[in-house]
Design an enzyme around this catalytic site. Structure first.
Site, PDB file in Angstrom:
ATOM      1  N   LYS A  13      -7.328 -13.068   5.817  1.00  0.00           N
ATOM      2  CA  LYS A  13      -8.711 -12.602   5.630  1.00  0.00           C
ATOM      3  C   LYS A  13      -9.269 -13.065   4.283  1.00  0.00           C
ATOM      4  O   LYS A  13     -10.390 -13.546   4.197  1.00  0.00           O
ATOM      5  CB  LYS A  13      -8.800 -11.070   5.698  1.00  0.00           C
ATOM      6  CG  LYS A  13      -8.352 -10.472   7.004  1.00  0.00           C
ATOM      7  CD  LYS A  13      -8.628  -8.978   7.072  1.00  0.00           C
ATOM      8  CE  LYS A  13      -7.870  -8.162   6.039  1.00  0.00           C
ATOM      9  NZ  LYS A  13      -6.402  -8.157   6.228  1.00  0.00           N
ATOM     10  N   ARG A  88     -11.243   0.241   7.065  1.00  0.00           N
ATOM     11  CA  ARG A  88      -9.861   0.260   7.537  1.00  0.00           C
ATOM     12  C   ARG A  88      -9.542   1.501   8.356  1.00  0.00           C
ATOM     13  O   ARG A  88      -8.436   1.596   8.885  1.00  0.00           O
ATOM     14  CB  ARG A  88      -8.921   0.238   6.327  1.00  0.00           C
ATOM     15  CG  ARG A  88      -8.271  -1.113   6.054  1.00  0.00           C
ATOM     16  CD  ARG A  88      -7.422  -0.914   4.829  1.00  0.00           C
ATOM     17  NE  ARG A  88      -6.356  -1.839   4.635  1.00  0.00           N
ATOM     18  CZ  ARG A  88      -6.409  -2.905   3.837  1.00  0.00           C
ATOM     19  NH1 ARG A  88      -7.532  -3.231   3.248  1.00  0.00           N
ATOM     20  NH2 ARG A  88      -5.352  -3.642   3.641  1.00  0.00           N
ATOM     21  N   ARG A 127       4.472 -15.028  -0.350  1.00  0.00           N
ATOM     22  CA  ARG A 127       3.227 -15.129  -1.121  1.00  0.00           C
ATOM     23  C   ARG A 127       3.485 -14.849  -2.607  1.00  0.00           C
ATOM     24  O   ARG A 127       4.214 -13.936  -2.964  1.00  0.00           O
ATOM     25  CB  ARG A 127       2.248 -14.092  -0.551  1.00  0.00           C
ATOM     26  CG  ARG A 127       0.847 -14.217  -1.035  1.00  0.00           C
ATOM     27  CD  ARG A 127      -0.119 -13.662  -0.015  1.00  0.00           C
ATOM     28  NE  ARG A 127      -0.028 -12.213   0.154  1.00  0.00           N
ATOM     29  CZ  ARG A 127      -0.852 -11.526   0.954  1.00  0.00           C
ATOM     30  NH1 ARG A 127      -1.787 -12.154   1.643  1.00  0.00           N
ATOM     31  NH2 ARG A 127      -0.719 -10.225   1.072  1.00  0.00           N
ATOM     32  N   ARG A 160       3.419  -9.656  -5.356  1.00  0.00           N
ATOM     33  CA  ARG A 160       2.823  -8.320  -5.331  1.00  0.00           C
ATOM     34  C   ARG A 160       3.878  -7.316  -4.884  1.00  0.00           C
ATOM     35  O   ARG A 160       4.641  -7.601  -3.963  1.00  0.00           O
ATOM     36  CB  ARG A 160       1.663  -8.295  -4.322  1.00  0.00           C
ATOM     37  CG  ARG A 160       0.369  -8.738  -4.905  1.00  0.00           C
ATOM     38  CD  ARG A 160      -0.689  -9.005  -3.838  1.00  0.00           C
ATOM     39  NE  ARG A 160      -0.848  -7.959  -2.835  1.00  0.00           N
ATOM     40  CZ  ARG A 160      -1.800  -7.976  -1.891  1.00  0.00           C
ATOM     41  NH1 ARG A 160      -2.675  -8.971  -1.851  1.00  0.00           N
ATOM     42  NH2 ARG A 160      -1.888  -7.009  -1.001  1.00  0.00           N
ATOM     43  N   ARG A 171       2.988  -1.535   5.803  1.00  0.00           N
ATOM     44  CA  ARG A 171       1.559  -1.870   5.872  1.00  0.00           C
ATOM     45  C   ARG A 171       1.160  -2.294   7.290  1.00  0.00           C
ATOM     46  O   ARG A 171       0.072  -1.962   7.754  1.00  0.00           O
ATOM     47  CB  ARG A 171       1.231  -2.991   4.869  1.00  0.00           C
ATOM     48  CG  ARG A 171       1.293  -2.504   3.422  1.00  0.00           C
ATOM     49  CD  ARG A 171       1.380  -3.648   2.449  1.00  0.00           C
ATOM     50  NE  ARG A 171       0.173  -4.429   2.397  1.00  0.00           N
ATOM     51  CZ  ARG A 171       0.133  -5.709   1.993  1.00  0.00           C
ATOM     52  NH1 ARG A 171       1.236  -6.336   1.633  1.00  0.00           N
ATOM     53  NH2 ARG A 171      -1.007  -6.339   1.937  1.00  0.00           N
TER      54      ARG A 171
HETATM   55  P1  AMP Z   1      -5.377  -5.599   0.758  1.00  0.00           P
HETATM   56  O1  AMP Z   1      -5.326  -6.555  -0.376  1.00  0.00           O
HETATM   57  O2  AMP Z   1      -6.719  -5.597   1.474  1.00  0.00           O
HETATM   58  O3  AMP Z   1      -4.225  -5.749   1.728  1.00  0.00           O
HETATM   59  O4  AMP Z   1      -5.253  -4.120   0.132  1.00  0.00           O
HETATM   60  C1  AMP Z   1      -4.123  -3.733  -0.619  1.00  0.00           C
HETATM   61  C2  AMP Z   1      -3.980  -2.218  -0.580  1.00  0.00           C
HETATM   62  O5  AMP Z   1      -5.148  -1.595  -1.126  1.00  0.00           O
HETATM   63  C3  AMP Z   1      -3.838  -1.620   0.815  1.00  0.00           C
HETATM   64  O6  AMP Z   1      -2.501  -1.672   1.297  1.00  0.00           O
HETATM   65  C4  AMP Z   1      -4.307  -0.187   0.571  1.00  0.00           C
HETATM   66  O7  AMP Z   1      -3.312   0.559  -0.116  1.00  0.00           O
HETATM   67  C5  AMP Z   1      -5.449  -0.399  -0.411  1.00  0.00           C
HETATM   68  N1  AMP Z   1      -6.739  -0.586   0.285  1.00  0.00           N
HETATM   69  C6  AMP Z   1      -7.525  -1.718   0.281  1.00  0.00           C
HETATM   70  N2  AMP Z   1      -8.633  -1.521   1.029  1.00  0.00           N
HETATM   71  C7  AMP Z   1      -8.537  -0.255   1.514  1.00  0.00           C
HETATM   72  C8  AMP Z   1      -9.364   0.524   2.374  1.00  0.00           C
HETATM   73  N3  AMP Z   1     -10.500   0.031   2.906  1.00  0.00           N
HETATM   74  N4  AMP Z   1      -8.970   1.798   2.656  1.00  0.00           N
HETATM   75  C9  AMP Z   1      -7.829   2.312   2.140  1.00  0.00           C
HETATM   76  N5  AMP Z   1      -7.001   1.625   1.344  1.00  0.00           N
HETATM   77  C10 AMP Z   1      -7.347   0.357   1.035  1.00  0.00           C
END
Ligand code: AMP
Length: 215
Positions: A13, A88, A127, A160, A171
């Site tokens: 994404k 989400r 990654r 990360r 996740r």
């Molecule tokens: P991402 O980089 O989008 O995978 O986000 C990393 C982490 O941030 C996720 O695993 C969640 O812990 C948190 N996070 C990001 N966006 C959201 C969201 N819209 N709602 C809840 N947690 C989020």
């Protein structure tokens, strides 16, 4: 252009959002990036969100909604946006609908990028990213010129915490339980476009553009 990129963690994404922002001249809004920045800055939000993110869980809706509302109110988001990682949950999707309605805006498309689970695990576990400028690499698929350091600023690359394999599985579980049901939410509204997320990133971009502009 107002697009949501939906899809499991590791589906690409972020990569596609970065390509789409230059195509459509609108900003990328990534709640994950904003939360990581808050963690780095040590803000009260970052202190609350950090341990939750490390565990691979979702940050509580209200915290993310406040952060998102603040960002979407900035002038650059007036013409459109590429949403990456938001919404989400059903609550976030409903809140987004309300926010857009109050601004007399509507979504153009919700693109779901679909990738099989084992491919996702391999992608995320390899990654690496630059903690300084955010550049993202992959140990085998897009390695840096010199192993372990950023091409642009020579900073040592890091993995990360939430890209470690047990967190990745968590996740993915959270995604299928809480986020995948949003596909039905948007399918019912005629907005969902499903794109296979396997193959060359530019070929996937072409498919996304086609699905968005000419559904
Ligand atoms: P991402 O980089 O989008 O995978 O986000 C990393 C982490 O941030 C996720 O695993 C969640 O812990 C948190 N996070 C990001 N966006 C959201 C969201 N819209 N709602 C809840 N947690 C989020």
């Amino acid at each position: 252009m107002k697009i949501i990129l939906l899809g499991p963690p590791g589906a690409g994404k972020g990569t596609q959002a970065k390509k789409l922002i230059s195509e459509f001249q609108v900003p990328q809004i990534s709640t994950g990036d904003m939360l990581r920045q808050a963690v780095r800055d040590g803000t009260p939000l970052g202190q609350k969100a950090g341990p939750i993110m490390q565990a691979g869980q979702l940050v509580p809706d209200q915290l993310v909604i406040d952060l998102f509302e603040d960002r979407i109110s900035k002038p650059d988001a007036g013409r459109g946006f590429i949403l990456d990682g938001f919404p989400r949950t059903a609550i976030q999707a409903q809140k987004l609908d309300q926010l857009l309605e109050s601004r007399k805006q509507s979504l153009d498309a919700v693109v779901s990028i679909d990738v099989p689970e084992e491919a996702l695990v391999a992608r995320m576990a390899g990654r690496r990213s630059c903690p300084k400028d955010g550049s993202v690499y992959h140990v085998t698929q897009s390695p840096p010129k010199k192993a372990g350091v950023c091409d642009h600023c020579s900073t040592p690359l890091i993995q990360r915490d939430d890209d470690k394999e047990d967190r990745i599985r968590e996740r993915l579980r959270v995604y299928s339980q809480q986020t995948a049901p949003l596909k039905d939410y948007y399918r019912e509204r005629g907005l969902l476009r499903e794109i296979p997320g396997v193959g060359a990133p530019d070929a996937i971009l072409t498919e996304i553009k086609r699905a968005v502009v000419d559904p």
